[in-house]
Write an enzyme that holds these catalytic residues in place. Structure first.
Site, PDB file in Angstrom:
ATOM      1  N   HIS A   1       0.820  -1.216   0.000  1.00  0.00           N
ATOM      2  CA  HIS A   1       0.000   0.000   0.000  1.00  0.00           C
ATOM      3  C   HIS A   1       0.854   1.266   0.000  1.00  0.00           C
ATOM      4  CE1 HIS A   1      -3.410  -2.538   0.793  1.00  0.00           C
ATOM      5  NE2 HIS A   1      -2.870  -2.983   1.913  1.00  0.00           N
TER       6      HIS A   1
ATOM      7  N   HIS B   1       3.547  10.618   6.757  1.00  0.00           N
ATOM      8  CA  HIS B   1       2.855  10.386   8.027  1.00  0.00           C
ATOM      9  C   HIS B   1       3.781   9.715   9.028  1.00  0.00           C
ATOM     10  CE1 HIS B   1      -1.367  10.383   5.964  1.00  0.00           C
ATOM     11  NE2 HIS B   1      -0.921  11.597   6.212  1.00  0.00           N
TER      12      HIS B   1
HETATM   13 ZN   LIG Z   1      -0.827   7.381   6.126  1.00  0.00          ZN
END
Ligand SMILES: [Zn+2]
Length: 248
Positions: free
Chosen positions: A85, A130
């Protein structure tokens, strides 16, 4: 038990590791974000949740109290993996942390999305980083950094030199990576309550989006896109609903 639960809530972990994550999801066709809520009972918050991330950060409230976020990322991370991902960098256990509301949140991993998931006043960025942090109770704080195209980032090539394009093939990092160089100098931020941006879309996540973007070169962004086979890995914008975004 706490440790297992905590790990399964961490964004973008390998889908192989936990039962709740074995349902295949993605960003395209019948497993795309608009279908996540239907793919599994465990993912229903993805469609039913009211405090979902990402959002367009538009109307904000200035904080009257200065809530400093103290970021102490000093230790070079451990390994890097393409998990199907995103590209994720895992850290050494509980060596780096940030302090928010007088609580320590330890850096577990960081990963990337292209284009950005959150937007700032309608502006999308080519890349969003992130940093996923958890406190002792397993509550999460995600620290987000936006990137624009420009000068190359010095740490990017060090990370990428060890990356295997094979899925779930984690490789130890062979270079010392300075995480300070993946953070802007100015620590002004937007803060809101949100969710994981990947299934199971769990809520109650503190989101800190730093205002000042960094830069990467077009070539560096191309390297990331090549790993993703040119498929975007950003969840679309979610409704803000009754939430307030604090600006600091
Ligand atoms: Zn993320």
């Amino acid at each position: 038990m706490k440790k297992i639960l905590l790990s399964s809530f961490i964004c973008c972990l390998s889908s192989m590791t936990f039962a709740a994550e074995t349902i295949h999801w993605g960003y395209d066709k019948d497993i795309s974000p608009e279908h996540w809520g239907e793919l599994s009972e465990n993912y229903k918050t993805c469609s039913a949740g009211k405090n979902q991330t990402p959002i367009n950060i538009n109307s904000t409230y200035a904080s009257t109290v200065k809530h400093k976020v103290d970021i102490e990322y000093k230790v070079s991370p451990k390994d890097i993996v393409f998990n199907g991902h995103t590209v994720q960098v895992n850290t050494k256990d509980d060596s780096d942390y940030l302090v928010l509301d007088n609580q320590k949140f330890f850096l577990k991993q960081f990963h990337f999305h292209t284009p950005s998931e959150n937007q700032i006043k309608g502006k999308s960025y080519p890349l969003e980083l992130h940093f996923v942090n958890a406190n002792a109770e397993g509550q999460l704080t995600v620290l987000a950094v936006m990137f624009e195209l420009g000068q190359p980032n010095s740490e990017w090539n060090k990370l990428w030199s060890d990356l295997s394009n094979k899925e779930n093939d984690a490789k130890d990092l062979t270079h010392t990576v300075d995480l300070e160089k993946l953070l802007p100098k100015k620590r002004e931020y937007y803060r809101f309550s949100g969710s994981l941006t990947t299934p199971p879309c769990s809520e109650g996540v503190n989101w800190i989006v730093l205002k000042q973007p960094l830069t990467i070169s077009a070539e560096q962004l191309k390297q990331f896109k090549a790993v993703l086979k040119d498929e975007a890995n950003n969840r679309p914008l979610q409704p803000v609903n009754g939430r307030i975004v604090i600006e600091d």
